[in-house]
Design a protein around this motif. Structure first.
Motif, mmCIF file in Angstrom:
data_model
loop_
_atom_site.group_PDB
_atom_site.id
_atom_site.type_symbol
_atom_site.label_atom_id
_atom_site.label_comp_id
_atom_site.label_asym_id
_atom_site.label_seq_id
_atom_site.Cartn_x
_atom_site.Cartn_y
_atom_site.Cartn_z
ATOM 1 N N TYR A 1 4.722 11.139 0.316
ATOM 2 C CA TYR A 1 3.953 10.916 1.542
ATOM 3 C C TYR A 1 4.838 10.839 2.782
ATOM 4 O O TYR A 1 4.598 11.543 3.776
ATOM 5 C CB TYR A 1 3.134 9.629 1.402
ATOM 6 C CG TYR A 1 2.162 9.398 2.539
ATOM 7 C CD1 TYR A 1 1.104 10.276 2.763
ATOM 8 C CD2 TYR A 1 2.302 8.308 3.390
ATOM 9 C CE1 TYR A 1 0.206 10.072 3.806
ATOM 10 C CE2 TYR A 1 1.408 8.088 4.422
ATOM 11 C CZ TYR A 1 0.366 8.974 4.631
ATOM 12 O OH TYR A 1 -0.513 8.768 5.671
ATOM 13 N N GLN B 1 -4.964 -2.542 0.345
ATOM 14 C CA GLN B 1 -5.300 -1.309 1.063
ATOM 15 C C GLN B 1 -5.300 -1.574 2.566
ATOM 16 O O GLN B 1 -6.058 -2.421 3.042
ATOM 17 C CB GLN B 1 -6.684 -0.805 0.646
ATOM 18 C CG GLN B 1 -6.769 -0.318 -0.780
ATOM 19 C CD GLN B 1 -8.135 0.260 -1.081
ATOM 20 O OE1 GLN B 1 -8.405 1.420 -0.763
ATOM 21 N NE2 GLN B 1 -9.000 -0.547 -1.659
ATOM 22 N N ASN C 1 -7.293 8.097 1.174
ATOM 23 C CA ASN C 1 -7.760 6.892 0.510
ATOM 24 C C ASN C 1 -6.742 6.593 -0.591
ATOM 25 O O ASN C 1 -6.297 7.509 -1.285
ATOM 26 C CB ASN C 1 -9.145 7.159 -0.092
ATOM 27 C CG ASN C 1 -9.706 5.963 -0.840
ATOM 28 O OD1 ASN C 1 -9.132 5.504 -1.810
ATOM 29 N ND2 ASN C 1 -10.846 5.478 -0.397
ATOM 30 N N THR C 2 -6.347 5.342 -0.745
ATOM 31 C CA THR C 2 -5.235 5.041 -1.657
ATOM 32 C C THR C 2 -5.658 4.458 -3.004
ATOM 33 O O THR C 2 -4.793 4.070 -3.796
ATOM 34 C CB THR C 2 -4.226 4.085 -0.987
ATOM 35 O OG1 THR C 2 -4.881 2.866 -0.632
ATOM 36 C CG2 THR C 2 -3.613 4.720 0.246
ATOM 37 N N SER D 1 -4.056 6.371 -5.915
ATOM 38 C CA SER D 1 -2.609 6.163 -6.019
ATOM 39 C C SER D 1 -2.314 4.777 -6.605
ATOM 40 O O SER D 1 -1.394 4.625 -7.420
ATOM 41 C CB SER D 1 -1.927 6.345 -4.662
ATOM 42 O OG SER D 1 -2.391 5.414 -3.709
ATOM 43 N N HIS D 2 -3.111 3.782 -6.228
ATOM 44 C CA HIS D 2 -2.944 2.454 -6.829
ATOM 45 C C HIS D 2 -3.306 2.476 -8.313
ATOM 46 O O HIS D 2 -2.645 1.817 -9.133
ATOM 47 C CB HIS D 2 -3.817 1.426 -6.106
ATOM 48 C CG HIS D 2 -3.269 0.973 -4.797
ATOM 49 N ND1 HIS D 2 -2.084 0.276 -4.701
ATOM 50 C CD2 HIS D 2 -3.742 1.096 -3.532
ATOM 51 C CE1 HIS D 2 -1.853 -0.013 -3.420
ATOM 52 N NE2 HIS D 2 -2.840 0.484 -2.694
ATOM 53 N N GLY E 1 -3.595 11.520 -1.826
ATOM 54 C CA GLY E 1 -4.941 11.379 -2.338
ATOM 55 C C GLY E 1 -5.343 12.583 -3.169
ATOM 56 O O GLY E 1 -6.377 12.566 -3.839
ATOM 57 N N ASP F 1 0.855 -1.184 0.000
ATOM 58 C CA ASP F 1 0.000 0.000 0.000
ATOM 59 C C ASP F 1 0.888 1.229 0.000
ATOM 60 O O ASP F 1 1.978 1.231 0.595
ATOM 61 C CB ASP F 1 -0.936 0.019 1.208
ATOM 62 C CG ASP F 1 -2.133 0.952 1.011
ATOM 63 O OD1 ASP F 1 -2.262 1.537 -0.081
ATOM 64 O OD2 ASP F 1 -2.942 1.074 1.952
ATOM 65 N N THR F 2 0.413 2.272 -0.642
ATOM 66 C CA THR F 2 1.221 3.483 -0.793
ATOM 67 C C THR F 2 1.323 4.289 0.495
ATOM 68 O O THR F 2 2.086 5.258 0.549
ATOM 69 C CB THR F 2 0.640 4.360 -1.916
ATOM 70 O OG1 THR F 2 -0.769 4.519 -1.707
ATOM 71 C CG2 THR F 2 0.872 3.716 -3.274
ATOM 72 N N VAL F 3 0.575 3.913 1.534
ATOM 73 C CA VAL F 3 0.694 4.582 2.835
ATOM 74 C C VAL F 3 1.265 3.629 3.889
ATOM 75 O O VAL F 3 1.137 3.864 5.090
ATOM 76 C CB VAL F 3 -0.656 5.156 3.320
ATOM 77 C CG1 VAL F 3 -1.110 6.283 2.424
ATOM 78 C CG2 VAL F 3 -1.723 4.066 3.427
ATOM 79 N N THR G 1 -4.546 11.334 6.249
ATOM 80 C CA THR G 1 -4.356 9.967 5.785
ATOM 81 C C THR G 1 -5.297 9.765 4.598
ATOM 82 O O THR G 1 -6.512 9.907 4.752
ATOM 83 C CB THR G 1 -4.678 8.950 6.890
ATOM 84 O OG1 THR G 1 -3.801 9.163 7.998
ATOM 85 C CG2 THR G 1 -4.509 7.523 6.384
#
Length: 215
Positions: A124, A42, A96-97, A100-101, A132, A9-11, A94
């Motif tokens: 990030y 996610q 929603n990813t 980004s995905h 986001g 996940d990107t976060v 924070t």
């Protein structure tokens, strides 16, 4: 050719740490031919599309800032060992990813997915930017060598959104419940940001399998 699928996940800070450790492992095996593909997971699949104020998120996820600080201090220490200076205090939201995905998957069609993943991680985790937000996503695409106007047009559509959501669902169906998770040659799973020496062992195993297939 060794295939490495990385559910990420990107976060996820451990995913950036895992990426750095994989880079170290690959540096120890410079002659290997490796294809890396980034897959969807996610951490917060129920996150509102607009994201959430950071402190509210920490309270909900960890029961408050103090508990979160204990967890993030451990991550800071692990990151420092890999040359990563996490700027957690700079993160205001924070996100929603999903978008980004989507951007990563779109970039994969242009052989730039790893570059986009790196740009998103840096935005990030090192600068505290909201990945986001459209402007941040477009900037990450441009930093990765993609056309920003094309990236914006793609992101303003709904292309690949259903695919991203479905891949996240499928990952959970496979039993993946945390990331990073590395899949070598579609057969061997390695969960977590493992040390480079462990990743090297998996690379050697994967290469042996490839060699046996060729024979």
């Amino acid at each position: 050719m060794i295939q490495i699928d990385i559910f990420s996940d990107t976060v996820c800070p451990w995913c950036l740490i895992g990426k750095r450790r994989l880079e170290k492992a690959l540096a120890e095996r410079p002659d290997l031919e490796v294809a890396v593909h980034w897959r969807v997971f996610q951490l917060n699949p129920m996150m509102p599309k607009a994201g959430m104020e950071r402190q509210s998120y920490l309270s909900m996820k960890f029961g408050g800032a103090e508990n979160a600080e204990i967890i993030y201090n451990r991550i800071r220490r692990a990151g420092a060992e890999e040359g990563i200076d996490f700027a957690f205090d700079a993160i205001a939201r924070t996100p929603n990813t999903v978008n980004s995905h989507r951007l990563v998957r779109w970039a994969a069609g242009q052989d730039r997915e790893t570059e986009v993943v790196e740009a998103l991680f840096q935005a990030y985790f090192l600068r505290g930017e909201d990945i986001g937000a459209m402007a941040v996503l477009v900037a990450a695409a441009e930093e990765a060598g993609l056309d920003p106007a094309e990236a914006r047009a793609f992101l303003e559509s709904e292309a690949l959104e259903a695919e991203i959501v479905e891949e996240d669902r499928q990952a959970r169906g496979l039993g993946i419940d945390g990331v990073p998770c590395f899949i070598f040659n579609g057969r061997h799973a390695l969960a977590g940001a493992q040390p480079p020496k462990v990743l090297v062992q998996m690379l050697d195993l994967a290469q042996q399998e490839v060699a046996e297939t060729v024979e």
